[in-house]
Write a protein that holds these residues in place. Sequence first.
Motif, PDB file in Angstrom:
ATOM      1  N   GLU A 152      -1.994  -5.048  -0.038  1.00  0.00           N
ATOM      2  CA  GLU A 152      -1.155  -4.738   1.129  1.00  0.00           C
ATOM      3  C   GLU A 152      -0.353  -3.456   0.960  1.00  0.00           C
ATOM      4  O   GLU A 152       0.067  -2.856   1.948  1.00  0.00           O
ATOM      5  N   THR A 153      -0.106  -3.041  -0.261  1.00  0.00           N
ATOM      6  CA  THR A 153       0.634  -1.792  -0.461  1.00  0.00           C
ATOM      7  C   THR A 153      -0.310  -0.628  -0.732  1.00  0.00           C
ATOM      8  O   THR A 153      -0.187   0.429  -0.125  1.00  0.00           O
ATOM      9  N   LEU A 154      -1.269  -0.822  -1.617  1.00  0.00           N
ATOM     10  CA  LEU A 154      -2.129   0.284  -2.040  1.00  0.00           C
ATOM     11  C   LEU A 154      -3.192   0.655  -1.017  1.00  0.00           C
ATOM     12  O   LEU A 154      -3.553   1.826  -0.887  1.00  0.00           O
ATOM     13  N   GLU A 155      -3.704  -0.328  -0.283  1.00  0.00           N
ATOM     14  CA  GLU A 155      -4.720  -0.025   0.724  1.00  0.00           C
ATOM     15  C   GLU A 155      -4.114   0.045   2.122  1.00  0.00           C
ATOM     16  O   GLU A 155      -4.315   1.013   2.852  1.00  0.00           O
ATOM     17  N   GLU A 156      -3.323  -0.965   2.477  1.00  0.00           N
ATOM     18  CA  GLU A 156      -2.787  -1.003   3.842  1.00  0.00           C
ATOM     19  C   GLU A 156      -1.759   0.091   4.104  1.00  0.00           C
ATOM     20  O   GLU A 156      -1.757   0.702   5.178  1.00  0.00           O
ATOM     21  N   LEU A 157      -0.864   0.339   3.139  1.00  0.00           N
ATOM     22  CA  LEU A 157       0.175   1.353   3.337  1.00  0.00           C
ATOM     23  C   LEU A 157      -0.247   2.725   2.817  1.00  0.00           C
ATOM     24  O   LEU A 157      -0.247   3.711   3.560  1.00  0.00           O
ATOM     25  N   ALA A 158      -0.599   2.797   1.519  1.00  0.00           N
ATOM     26  CA  ALA A 158      -0.852   4.104   0.904  1.00  0.00           C
ATOM     27  C   ALA A 158      -2.094   4.792   1.459  1.00  0.00           C
ATOM     28  O   ALA A 158      -2.152   6.021   1.512  1.00  0.00           O
ATOM     29  N   ILE A 159      -3.096   4.013   1.877  1.00  0.00           N
ATOM     30  CA  ILE A 159      -4.324   4.620   2.409  1.00  0.00           C
ATOM     31  C   ILE A 159      -4.335   4.587   3.929  1.00  0.00           C
ATOM     32  O   ILE A 159      -4.293   5.628   4.591  1.00  0.00           O
TER      33      ILE A 159
END
Length: 335
Positions: A283-290
């Motif tokens: 949820e942070t690395l793919e959903e937000l950062a990407i």
Amino acid sequence: MTPPDHPPIPAPKIGVLLINLGTPDDADPKAVRRYLAEFLSDRRVVEIPPLLWQPILRGIILRTRPRKSAHAYAQVWRDDGSPLAAITRLQAIALSERFREDGVIVDHAMRYGNPAIGDRLRAMKAQGCERILLAPLYPQYCAATTATANDAAFATLAGMRWQPAIRTLPPYYDAPAYIAALAESIAVGLAALDFDPERLLVSFHGMPQRTLALGDPYHCHCQKTARLLGTALGREVTITFQSRFGRAKWLEPATDRMLAELARNGTRRLAIVAPGFSVDCLETLEELAIRGKETFLAAGGERFAYLPCLNAEPGGVAMLENLLRRELAGWMTPP
């Protein structure tokens, strides 16, 4: 008649079980389907009667979502596995070192997937842990996270003849050590950027709006964390909620919509942080950062930064140690 032989009883010990949400065992559709089946069958997570929900889950969601989710997991998967599982394991290792001289055993488990809560509780009991602190790593209390983690532990205890004494880590959304660790981590992250963000978004995992009406304190806990964090940083923050699922109304404002709206209205430089997650994950690395970055730039933004979670960094581990020692008071032998 001679009494039956019994295995030796280990010397009494104290244990701490870190608990996080969970993750598939691999970044492929089969593993993701297995994980989602367990996760989305939890009555705490989806509060729709099973007679109505299970046909939708089995007939539609588990046929379509695993492939899409597997692709997302593949983008953030590490050599040592899922980021959530790998970093939670590193937290447990770091805390084990900090509690070594106290004789406290620190282990970790996942509510869904592996290592399972029941397996680790039984292993800790076999090691002699007669007192165990359950530590769900959710700063803000929610029935769909904190409560279900405790439920799984209590279900295991219900099958034990010799139960250990149990304590649970309370939510720590406003704990001074938590706010200070967040503020320090974010300040360091902001100082390392080569641009000055006009906005700092504070994104929490979303929950259905009805959970607030039913008395879940999650929304209030998130609001207080964001307010305290803004005060500690000395800057204005904008709170949002991510990861909507299904057609129900969810807590607002939505992170993805806010990213697009801000960019369209002239915000060019933005940073985002997710303080409700104890470690970086899908949820942070793919959903937000990407995907969050893609959304912001596509709507007209120019500079975007995702600031990492506390993870197993020294400041985050020290914060957890502070909270755990507070809850272990009276159990640990004083120095």
